[in-house]
Design a protein around this motif. Structure first.
Motif, PDB file in Angstrom:
ATOM      1  N   LEU A 246     -13.296 -32.290 -20.190  1.00 42.97           N
ATOM      2  CA  LEU A 246     -12.979 -33.701 -20.403  1.00 42.97           C
ATOM      3  C   LEU A 246     -14.109 -34.639 -19.985  1.00 42.97           C
ATOM      4  CD1 LEU A 246      -9.284 -33.639 -19.143  1.00 42.97           C
ATOM      5  CD2 LEU A 246     -10.064 -33.777 -21.518  1.00 42.97           C
ATOM      6  N   GLY A 247     -15.225 -34.063 -19.515  1.00 45.17           N
ATOM      7  CA  GLY A 247     -16.357 -34.879 -19.124  1.00 45.17           C
ATOM      8  C   GLY A 247     -16.282 -35.418 -17.713  1.00 45.17           C
ATOM      9  N   LEU A 248     -15.376 -34.873 -16.893  1.00 40.04           N
ATOM     10  CA  LEU A 248     -15.217 -35.345 -15.519  1.00 40.04           C
ATOM     11  C   LEU A 248     -15.718 -34.328 -14.496  1.00 40.04           C
ATOM     12  CD1 LEU A 248     -11.644 -36.872 -15.847  1.00 40.04           C
ATOM     13  CD2 LEU A 248     -13.813 -38.106 -15.776  1.00 40.04           C
ATOM     14  N   GLY A 249     -16.289 -33.243 -14.967  1.00 40.67           N
ATOM     15  CA  GLY A 249     -16.785 -32.212 -14.063  1.00 40.67           C
ATOM     16  C   GLY A 249     -18.306 -32.209 -14.039  1.00 40.67           C
ATOM     17  N   THR A 250     -18.884 -31.060 -14.270  1.00 41.01           N
ATOM     18  CA  THR A 250     -20.334 -30.952 -14.319  1.00 41.01           C
ATOM     19  C   THR A 250     -20.862 -31.602 -15.597  1.00 41.01           C
ATOM     20  OG1 THR A 250     -20.092 -28.767 -15.341  1.00 41.01           O
ATOM     21  CG2 THR A 250     -20.386 -28.843 -12.963  1.00 41.01           C
ATOM     22  N   ALA A 251     -22.112 -32.009 -15.570  1.00 44.05           N
ATOM     23  CA  ALA A 251     -22.725 -32.673 -16.718  1.00 44.05           C
ATOM     24  C   ALA A 251     -23.861 -31.832 -17.275  1.00 44.05           C
ATOM     25  CB  ALA A 251     -23.247 -34.055 -16.298  1.00 44.05           C
ATOM     26  N   GLU A 252     -24.168 -32.065 -18.526  1.00 40.30           N
ATOM     27  CA  GLU A 252     -25.288 -31.361 -19.159  1.00 40.30           C
ATOM     28  C   GLU A 252     -26.584 -31.625 -18.382  1.00 40.30           C
ATOM     29  OE1 GLU A 252     -25.667 -29.241 -21.417  1.00 40.30           O
ATOM     30  OE2 GLU A 252     -23.976 -29.328 -22.804  1.00 40.30           O
ATOM     31  N   PRO A 253     -27.471 -30.640 -18.322  1.00 42.98           N
ATOM     32  CA  PRO A 253     -27.414 -29.318 -18.965  1.00 42.98           C
ATOM     33  C   PRO A 253     -26.873 -28.207 -18.067  1.00 42.98           C
ATOM     34  CG  PRO A 253     -29.607 -29.687 -18.129  1.00 42.98           C
ATOM     35  CD  PRO A 253     -28.795 -30.901 -17.725  1.00 42.98           C
ATOM     36  N   THR A 254     -26.099 -28.546 -17.039  1.00 44.11           N
ATOM     37  CA  THR A 254     -25.560 -27.536 -16.134  1.00 44.11           C
ATOM     38  C   THR A 254     -24.712 -26.527 -16.906  1.00 44.11           C
ATOM     39  OG1 THR A 254     -25.452 -29.186 -14.394  1.00 44.11           O
ATOM     40  CG2 THR A 254     -24.203 -27.163 -14.051  1.00 44.11           C
ATOM     41  N   PRO A 255     -24.949 -25.227 -16.725  1.00 45.59           N
ATOM     42  CA  PRO A 255     -24.140 -24.227 -17.428  1.00 45.59           C
ATOM     43  C   PRO A 255     -22.756 -24.094 -16.805  1.00 45.59           C
ATOM     44  CG  PRO A 255     -25.762 -23.144 -16.036  1.00 45.59           C
ATOM     45  CD  PRO A 255     -26.029 -24.623 -15.951  1.00 45.59           C
ATOM     46  N   SER A 256     -21.777 -24.684 -17.441  1.00 41.60           N
ATOM     47  CA  SER A 256     -20.388 -24.611 -16.996  1.00 41.60           C
ATOM     48  C   SER A 256     -19.534 -24.153 -18.159  1.00 41.60           C
ATOM     49  CB  SER A 256     -19.919 -25.980 -16.493  1.00 41.60           C
ATOM     50  OG  SER A 256     -18.513 -26.003 -16.332  1.00 41.60           O
ATOM     51  N   TRP A 257     -18.596 -23.246 -17.881  1.00 39.19           N
ATOM     52  CA  TRP A 257     -17.764 -22.705 -18.955  1.00 39.19           C
ATOM     53  C   TRP A 257     -16.971 -23.802 -19.658  1.00 39.19           C
ATOM     54  CZ3 TRP A 257     -15.613 -18.086 -15.641  1.00 39.19           C
ATOM     55  CH2 TRP A 257     -16.642 -17.142 -15.462  1.00 39.19           C
ATOM     56  N   GLY A 258     -16.391 -24.698 -18.895  1.00 38.09           N
ATOM     57  CA  GLY A 258     -15.621 -25.780 -19.495  1.00 38.09           C
ATOM     58  C   GLY A 258     -16.493 -26.714 -20.316  1.00 38.09           C
ATOM     59  N   LEU A 259     -17.704 -26.958 -19.843  1.00 39.27           N
ATOM     60  CA  LEU A 259     -18.623 -27.839 -20.558  1.00 39.27           C
ATOM     61  C   LEU A 259     -19.037 -27.222 -21.889  1.00 39.27           C
ATOM     62  CD1 LEU A 259     -19.921 -30.583 -20.067  1.00 39.27           C
ATOM     63  CD2 LEU A 259     -21.895 -29.400 -19.090  1.00 39.27           C
ATOM     64  N   MET A 260     -19.140 -25.894 -21.930  1.00 46.31           N
ATOM     65  CA  MET A 260     -19.493 -25.218 -23.173  1.00 46.31           C
ATOM     66  C   MET A 260     -18.399 -25.382 -24.226  1.00 46.31           C
ATOM     67  SD  MET A 260     -21.109 -21.651 -21.748  1.00 46.31           S
ATOM     68  CE  MET A 260     -22.110 -21.653 -20.272  1.00 46.31           C
ATOM     69  N   LEU A 261     -17.167 -25.547 -23.771  1.00 49.86           N
ATOM     70  CA  LEU A 261     -16.051 -25.699 -24.698  1.00 49.86           C
ATOM     71  C   LEU A 261     -15.902 -27.124 -25.211  1.00 49.86           C
ATOM     72  CD1 LEU A 261     -13.272 -23.597 -22.949  1.00 49.86           C
ATOM     73  CD2 LEU A 261     -14.479 -23.026 -25.037  1.00 49.86           C
ATOM     74  N   SER A 262     -16.536 -28.073 -24.574  1.00 48.11           N
ATOM     75  CA  SER A 262     -16.378 -29.484 -24.960  1.00 48.11           C
ATOM     76  C   SER A 262     -17.237 -29.792 -26.175  1.00 48.11           C
ATOM     77  CB  SER A 262     -16.744 -30.394 -23.795  1.00 48.11           C
ATOM     78  OG  SER A 262     -18.107 -30.241 -23.467  1.00 48.11           O
ATOM     79  N   GLY A 263     -17.276 -31.062 -26.565  1.00 47.56           N
ATOM     80  CA  GLY A 263     -18.048 -31.606 -27.666  1.00 47.56           C
ATOM     81  C   GLY A 263     -18.582 -30.652 -28.703  1.00 47.56           C
ATOM     82  N   SER A 264     -19.642 -29.931 -28.352  1.00 44.61           N
ATOM     83  CA  SER A 264     -20.340 -29.116 -29.344  1.00 44.61           C
ATOM     84  C   SER A 264     -19.460 -28.003 -29.894  1.00 44.61           C
ATOM     85  CB  SER A 264     -21.602 -28.515 -28.717  1.00 44.61           C
ATOM     86  OG  SER A 264     -21.274 -27.710 -27.604  1.00 44.61           O
ATOM     87  N   ALA A 265     -18.644 -27.396 -29.027  1.00 44.77           N
ATOM     88  CA  ALA A 265     -17.812 -26.279 -29.478  1.00 44.77           C
ATOM     89  C   ALA A 265     -16.795 -26.731 -30.514  1.00 44.77           C
ATOM     90  CB  ALA A 265     -17.109 -25.649 -28.278  1.00 44.77           C
ATOM     91  N   SER A 266     -16.160 -27.876 -30.277  1.00 41.68           N
ATOM     92  CA  SER A 266     -15.175 -28.365 -31.241  1.00 41.68           C
ATOM     93  C   SER A 266     -15.845 -28.892 -32.510  1.00 41.68           C
ATOM     94  CB  SER A 266     -14.334 -29.474 -30.595  1.00 41.68           C
ATOM     95  OG  SER A 266     -15.163 -30.531 -30.139  1.00 41.68           O
ATOM     96  N   SER A 267     -17.041 -29.450 -32.379  1.00 36.52           N
ATOM     97  CA  SER A 267     -17.741 -29.998 -33.533  1.00 36.52           C
ATOM     98  C   SER A 267     -18.229 -28.911 -34.476  1.00 36.52           C
ATOM     99  CB  SER A 267     -18.939 -30.850 -33.082  1.00 36.52           C
ATOM    100  OG  SER A 267     -18.525 -31.904 -32.242  1.00 36.52           O
ATOM    101  N   TYR A 268     -18.590 -27.764 -33.896  1.00 32.64           N
ATOM    102  CA  TYR A 268     -19.153 -26.692 -34.704  1.00 32.64           C
ATOM    103  C   TYR A 268     -18.242 -25.469 -34.740  1.00 32.64           C
ATOM    104  CZ  TYR A 268     -23.261 -29.602 -33.853  1.00 32.64           C
ATOM    105  OH  TYR A 268     -24.127 -30.656 -33.757  1.00 32.64           O
ATOM    106  N   ALA A 269     -16.929 -25.701 -34.667  1.00 28.26           N
ATOM    107  CA  ALA A 269     -15.980 -24.588 -34.597  1.00 28.26           C
ATOM    108  C   ALA A 269     -16.054 -23.703 -35.836  1.00 28.26           C
ATOM    109  CB  ALA A 269     -14.562 -25.122 -34.418  1.00 28.26           C
ATOM    110  N   GLU A 270     -16.228 -24.294 -36.984  1.00 29.90           N
ATOM    111  CA  GLU A 270     -16.299 -23.503 -38.216  1.00 29.90           C
ATOM    112  C   GLU A 270     -17.691 -22.924 -38.435  1.00 29.90           C
ATOM    113  OE1 GLU A 270     -14.970 -25.772 -41.531  1.00 29.90           O
ATOM    114  OE2 GLU A 270     -12.960 -26.141 -40.692  1.00 29.90           O
ATOM    115  N   LYS A 271     -18.710 -23.684 -38.086  1.00 27.40           N
ATOM    116  CA  LYS A 271     -20.084 -23.242 -38.322  1.00 27.40           C
ATOM    117  C   LYS A 271     -20.520 -22.170 -37.331  1.00 27.40           C
ATOM    118  CE  LYS A 271     -24.769 -25.117 -38.787  1.00 27.40           C
ATOM    119  NZ  LYS A 271     -25.612 -26.343 -38.741  1.00 27.40           N
TER     120      LYS A 271
END
Length: 267
Positions: A205-230
């Motif tokens: 939700l953007g309230l935890g670690t911030a980019e570019p920190t490698p966090s599992w939840g952060l990997m699922l945010s923004g980019s993952a949903s935007s490129y789910a099909e690709k």
């Protein structure tokens, strides 16, 4: 067997987190735009993300964040909750009344909602995530430990020690606290999986670690949903890592509860 499976998952996570620098073949922060959205292959087992960063490497380093937040938040919340529970049960009276009303206020909020509110106030940072996850744990542990401490307080050997003139400090340290360790350990292991899941949710939700920190939840945010099909692997593998981590701690916690609960042992 289930407890052993959970312990194996936990040990594997700890091993990967400890030796991520040796096991990982790539830098978790350095991207290569020529390798954007590379499919899983022999060179990149889990593929790459939108910045060309190796996903397997980032998941390995993400285990460090998950374990650090999970252990730190659970230990801090459970320890403070246990101390407040013992204090409330042993001193009683006004102290018990005030502490219990404070616990009621905290329990009025769902655990994740309270964590979201605290994290939004403190801002996105690892140490703030620890605080946001630890505070909602306190009242839940305090209630369980208080009930156990009240039972221990009424035992005849505790009354005998008090009659002999033992100080409150000695009674609490030598007779109350050792007898509440079983529920404390059970709650601690039970909260570890929940803390890892909460950290992933806050980062998502953007309230935890911030980019570019490698966090599992952060990997699922923004980019993952935007490129789910690709590039579905961007969300798939971090999601599997979160599920395995939570599953392992839950299995181990359930087995520890069965081992430490005398009622379940007699059954």
């Amino acid at each position: 067997p289930l407890g052993a499976a959970g312990a194996a998952v936990i040990l594997a996570m700890m091993f990967v987190a400890a030796f991520a620098g040796t096991l990982a073949a790539y830098d978790p922060y350095e991207g290569d735009y020529a390798l954007q959205f590379a499919r899983p292959s022999a060179e990149h087992w889990f593929g790459t993300d939108e910045f060309g960063r190796d996903l397997l490497t980032r998941i390995m380093y993400g285990a460090r964040i998950a374990l650090f937040v999970g252990f730190t938040a659970s230990f801090a919340g459970c320890t403070l909750g246990a101390l407040l529970g013992v204090l409330s049960a042993y001193w009683g009276g006004t102290v018990d009344l005030l502490l219990e009303r404070l616990m009621d206020i905290l329990l009025a909020f769902p655990q994740l909602i309270l964590a979201l509110a605290i994290a939004s106030i403190l801002g996105p940072a690892v140490q703030n995530v620890v605080v946001a996850i630890a505070i909602p744990v306190i009242p839940r542990v305090a209630r369980v430990v208080r009930a156990t401490a009240l039972s221990v307080k009424e035992h005849q050997y505790v009354e005998a020690v008090q009659a002999l003139g033992a100080s409150r400090r000695r009674v609490v340290l030598q007779h109350i606290i050792p007898n509440i360790m079983a529920p404390y350990l059970i709650m601690l292991t039970a909260q570890l999986g929940a803390a890892i899941l909460a950290e992933a949710a806050l980062s998502y939700l953007g309230l935890g670690t911030a980019e570019p920190t490698p966090s599992w939840g952060l990997m699922l945010s923004g980019s993952a949903s935007s490129y789910a099909e690709k590039a579905p692997w961007i969300a798939l593998f971090p999601g599997v890592a979160i599920s395995l981590g939570v599953f392992g701690f839950n299995l181990f916690g359930d087995s520890l509860r069965d081992a430490l609960d005398p009622k379940l042992r007699r059954g």
